[in-house]
Design a protein around this motif. Structure first.
Motif, mmCIF file in Angstrom:
data_model
loop_
_atom_site.group_PDB
_atom_site.id
_atom_site.type_symbol
_atom_site.label_atom_id
_atom_site.label_comp_id
_atom_site.label_asym_id
_atom_site.label_seq_id
_atom_site.Cartn_x
_atom_site.Cartn_y
_atom_site.Cartn_z
ATOM 1 N N LEU A 427 -5.164 1.052 -3.082
ATOM 2 C CA LEU A 427 -3.655 1.626 -2.868
ATOM 3 C C LEU A 427 -4.035 2.809 -2.819
ATOM 4 C CD1 LEU A 427 -0.837 -0.472 -3.496
ATOM 5 C CD2 LEU A 427 -1.657 -0.565 -0.696
ATOM 6 N N TYR A 432 5.405 3.306 -5.936
ATOM 7 C CA TYR A 432 5.276 1.750 -4.973
ATOM 8 C C TYR A 432 6.591 1.574 -5.770
ATOM 9 C CZ TYR A 432 1.072 3.088 -2.988
ATOM 10 O OH TYR A 432 -0.246 3.666 -2.027
ATOM 11 N N GLY A 482 0.884 -0.088 2.338
ATOM 12 C CA GLY A 482 0.878 -0.822 1.285
ATOM 13 C C GLY A 482 -0.223 -1.674 1.728
ATOM 14 N N LYS A 483 0.709 -2.690 1.021
ATOM 15 C CA LYS A 483 -0.472 -3.881 1.375
ATOM 16 C C LYS A 483 0.299 -5.156 -0.062
ATOM 17 C CE LYS A 483 -2.113 -4.282 -3.349
ATOM 18 N NZ LYS A 483 -3.352 -4.562 -4.737
#
Length: 655
Positions: A427, A432, A482-483
Motif C-alpha cells: 500500500l 488507513y 486500498g486492499k
C-alpha cells in the motif's frame, strides 16, 4: 704545413659521416663481383659483423642456404645491372645464424662514362613488421575460416551500393545461392516484391548509415522462390578515418521458431478460450441460480398480491417483498459490473462508522435471525476515501459470506481501527482505516484461502453462487487505493479486512444518510416522448410518467420516435440507449438537429456508456423508481431552460 682539403673531399667526408651515423639501415658497397667494399654502423648492428670481419667477403653469406642454392645473389646483381635496380624482401642470415626478414634495395654504381664499378646495397630489418603482418594474416585467416564455418547465420559484406562482395556457408545453406552466383548482385533480391516496391532495402541501408545499426524481422526469399522468416542486422563498416566503405549484414533463419511460436500462441488461445467458456459456464450457473431465486420471490409476491387484491386484502407486504427482491437483483448486477470494472466509482469522503450504523437494519434483515451481528468501533475513526454506495454493497457481501460460513448460526463482528502503513506493505504509505468483518464459522483450508479471491471460484456448489463476491470486494478496494486481506483457519472462522485510505477532505454532515436533492416538479403538464425497444420497460416508464401528471407518447424504435416528433409538439424526449438500428445517442443527435433545444434524458442499463456517447446529456441508470424518474425529468427540463445547467444522473439506489 697542414694540407688544405678540397671541397670535394669535404663533401665525401660528410657523406661518409652521414652513412656511418645511420643505425636502422645497413648501407654498404659491393664491388662488381659482389664482395663487400664498405660497411656502416647499421649493418654491423643488425647483421652482427664488424667492418674488419666482413670487408672483402662475398655478400651471398647473408642469404639462406636455399637462396644461395637457387642462385638468388647472382640474380640480384644481374637484375640491378640490367634494370637499374633490384628490390625484394626475404629471409637473411645474421652472423650468429639467426634469420631476420629484410627489405633489400641494390642499385648499380657507374662511372661518368657508364662503366659499372660496383653496387650500393641498402638493407632494412623488417622482422617485427613481418611478425605483426603474419599475426594479422593468421588472425584474418582465422576470422575468414570462422565466418565461412558458420552455417546457422548468413554473414556477408555489401559495398556502398548494396552489392554483395562476400558470401559464407550459412548464406549459401538457407538462401540457396553459391558464392559465384550471388557476389556482385544487389542484396534486394532477397526481399519480397512488396518490400522492394515499398523501398525497404534502401531504407535499411539508410538507417544503418544514419543510426549506426538496422535490425528487423520479416519475410525473405530463397533462390527457389520460397519464403523464410528472417532476423536481419545491418551494420555500417568504416575505415580508420571514419569513411563509410560498406556494410556487414547478418541474417538468421527463424522460420522454425516463428512456426513454433505461432503454434504456441494458437494453443494458448485455445486454452484461454476453454478457460473462458468454463468461466462463462460457472458464471451462468451462479447468475441463473441467484436470479431465479429473485424472480421466484418477485413472481410469488406479485401473484399473492393479485389474489389478495381481488379479495380486498392488504397487499403492501407482498409489494414490499417484490421490491426487495428486485433491488437485490440490481445489487447482483452491480456486483458483476464491479467485477468487470464497469461500475464507475464515485469516490468521496465517507464516515465508515455512520455508514455501518445506517445499514444495521438492512444487515440484520439480510443475514436473518440465526446470526448475531456486533460492532466494535473506537470513539473516533477518521473518514475514508471511498464510494459510499459500493462500500455498503461490499460490507453486505462480506456479511453474507460470513453468514453462509455459519449454517448453524454464530456471530459476526464488524470492527474498525486506524493504522499507519509503512513502505513495503503493498500500500502507499500513510494513514488507513481497516474495516473488518469476522465470523465464528467453518473457516477455510489453506488451499481454499489461496484461491478465495479468484474470479468464479466458489465453494457453494454448482449453480449456488457466481464466485464474484470476494473478487468484486478486492477490485473495489484497489480502486479506492486500498486492499483486501483475508485471514482464516479451518474450524476457527474467517476475518476479512478492508483497508481504505484516510480521506484528506472534511466530510459533510449527515453524509451517510444524505439523499439526492429534490428537484422542482414542473407546474404544468409535459408532453413526453418515451422510447424503448422493450415493450415491458416502455409500458412501466410511460405509466410512471403518466402517474406523475404528464402526457406520454410511446415509440419502440428511433425511426418511430422521429415520426412522432414530426407529428406532435414534444416537451421532452426520454430514450433508452441500447436499441437496434439507431441507439439512444444517435436518436438524441437526430432529434436535437431537427428540433433544436429539445431536452433529452438518456436511460441505460449499462453502468457506463461508450466513450463520447452523448457525453453532454443527462443520464438515468436502470433500474429506477418513479421518484427517481420524475426528479430526473424535472432536472432535465430545468437544465434546458436559459441559465440552466446540465446535470447527469448515473446514480443507483443507495442503501
Amino acid at each position: 704545413m697542414t694540407p688544405i682539403a678540397t671541397s670535394s673531399e669535404t663533401g665525401a667526408n660528410r657523406f661518409e659521416m652521414l652513412v656511418q651515423s645511420v643505425t636502422d639501415y645497413a648501407i654498404y658497397m659491393l664491388d662488381i663481383d659482389g664482395k663487400v667494399a664498405s660497411w656502416n654502423a647499421g649493418a654491423q648492428r643488425f647483421k652482427g659483423y664488424t667492418q674488419d670481419e666482413i670487408l672483402g667477403a662475398h655478400f651471398s653469406r647473408f642469404y639462406t642456404d636455399e637462396d644461395r642454392a637457387a642462385g638468388m645473389p647472382a640474380r640480384a646483381l644481374r637484375t640491378a645491372e640490367d634494370e637499374g635496380r633490384f628490390v625484394a624482401e626475404g629471409w637473411r642470415v645474421r652472423k650468429d645464424g639467426t634469420h631476420f626478414w629484410a627489405s633489400v634495395v641494390i642499385d648499380p654504381i657507374r662511372e661518368a662514362d657508364g662503366t659499372l664499378i660496383g653496387f650500393a646495397k641498402v638493407t632494412r630489418d623488417l622482422t617485427e613488421r613481418r611478425i605483426a603482418d603474419e599475426a594479422l594474416r593468421r588472425s584474418e585467416e582465422r576470422f575468414r575460416l570462422l565466418v565461412q564455418s558458420v552455417t546457422d547465420y548468413a554473414i556477408y559484406m555489401l559495398d556502398l551500393d548494396g552489392r554483395i562482395v562476400s558470401w559464407n556457408a550459412g548464406a549459401e545453406r538457407f538462401k540457396g545461392y553459391a558464392a559465384d552466383e550471388i557476389i556482385g548482385q544487389h542484396f534486394s533480391r532477397f526481399y519480397t516484391d512488396e518490400d522492394r516496391a515499398a523501398g525497404l532495402p534502401r531504407r535499411a541501408l539508410e538507417l544503418a548509415t544514419n543510426a549506426g545499426r538496422f535490425e528487423a524481422e520479416g519475410w525473405r526469399v530463397r533462390q527457389d522462390g520460397t519464403r523464410f522468416w528472417a532476423n536481419v542486422v545491418i551494420d555500417p563498416v568504416r575505415d580508420p578515418a571514419g569513411t563509410l566503405i560498406g556494410f556487414a549484414k547478418i541474417t538468421r533463419d527463424l522460420t522454425e521458431r516463428r512456426q513454433s511460436q505461432l503454434a504456441l500462441e494458437q494453443a494458448q488461445e485455445a486454452f484461454y478460450q476453454s478457460q473462458k467458456m468454463e468461466a462463462i459456464g460457472k458464471l451462468t450457473g451462479g447468475v441463473a441460480h441467484d436470479f431465479n431465486n429473485l424472480l421466484a420471490a418477485i413472481v410469488g409476491s406479485l401473484d399473492l398480491a393479485r389474489r389478495k387484491m381481488a379479495d380486498g386484502g392488504d397487499i403492501s407486504r407482498f409489494i414490499d417483498n417484490a421490491m426487495k427482491a428486485a433491488e437485490r437483483g440490481a445489487t447482483l448486477t452491480q456486483r458483476m459490473l464491479a467485477f468487470a470494472r464497469k461500475q464507475e466509482l464515485k469516490l468521496e469522503t465517507v464516515d465508515p462508522v455512520a455508514l455501518v450504523r445506517g445499514m444495521a437494519d438492512l444487515l440484520q434483515r439480510t443475514i436473518g435471525g440465526g446470526v448475531r451481528i456486533d460492532t466494535q468501533f473506537p470513539l473516533l475513526v477518521d473518514h475514508v476515501h471511498a464510494d459510499p454506495a459500493q462500500l455498503e454493497l461490499v460490507l453486505l457481501n462480506l456479511a453474507v459470506n460470513a453468514r453462509d460460513a455459519m449454517p448453524d448460526g454464530g456471530r459476526i463482528v464488524i470492527a474498525a481501527r486506524e493504522e499507519q502503513v509503512a513502505p513495503g506493505t503493498g500500500l502507499k504509505p500513510g494513514a488507513y482505516v481497516c474495516l473488518s468483518v469476522a465470523d465464528t464459522g467453518q473457516g477455510m483450508a489453506p488451499e481454499t484461502l489461496a484461491r478465495a479471491t479468484e474470479p468464479f471460484y466458489t465453494t457453494k456448489g454448482v449453480g449456488k453462487g457466481t464466485g464474484l463476491g470476494l473478487s468484486m470486494v478486492q477490485g473495489f478496494a484497489e480502486q479506492c487505493g486500498g486492499k483486501l486481506t483475508l485471514r482464516s483457519h479451518a474450524g476457527k472462522g474467517t476475518t476479512a479486512e478492508l483497508w481504505l485510505p484516510v480521506s484528506q477532505e472534511v466530510a459533510t454532515e449527515a453524509q451517510a444518510d444524505a439523499g439526492p436533492a429534490e428537484a422542482p416538479i414542473p407546474g404544468h403538464q409535459l408532453v413526453v416522448l418515451a422510447v424503448d425497444d422493450d415493450a415491458l420497460v416502455l409500458t412501466n416508464t410511460a405509466a410512471m410518467l403518466e402517474e406523475g401528471g404528464h402526457r406520454v407518447l410511446q415509440a419502440t424504435s428511433g425511426r418511430a420516435a422521429l415520426k412522432l416528433l414530426s407529428e406532435n409538439r414534444v416537451d421532452l424526449l426520454v430514450t433508452d440507449f441500447a436499441m437496434p438500428e439507431m441507439n439512444g445517442a444517435q436518436l438524441a443527435e437526430a432529434a436535437q438537429t431537427g428540433w433544436p433545444g429539445l431536452p433529452v434524458l438518456l436511460v441505460s442499463g449499462y453502468a457506463e456508456l461508450p466513450a463520447g456517447a452523448a457525453a453532454d446529456l443527462p443520464k438515468l441508470a436502470k433500474p429506477f423508481r418513479q421518484d427517481q424518474l420524475l426528479r430526473c425529468v424535472a432536472f432535465t427540463v430545468a437544465a434546458s431552460s436559459p441559465g440552466g445547467e446540465v446535470v447527469k444522473f448515473p446514480e443507483r439506489r443507495r442503501w
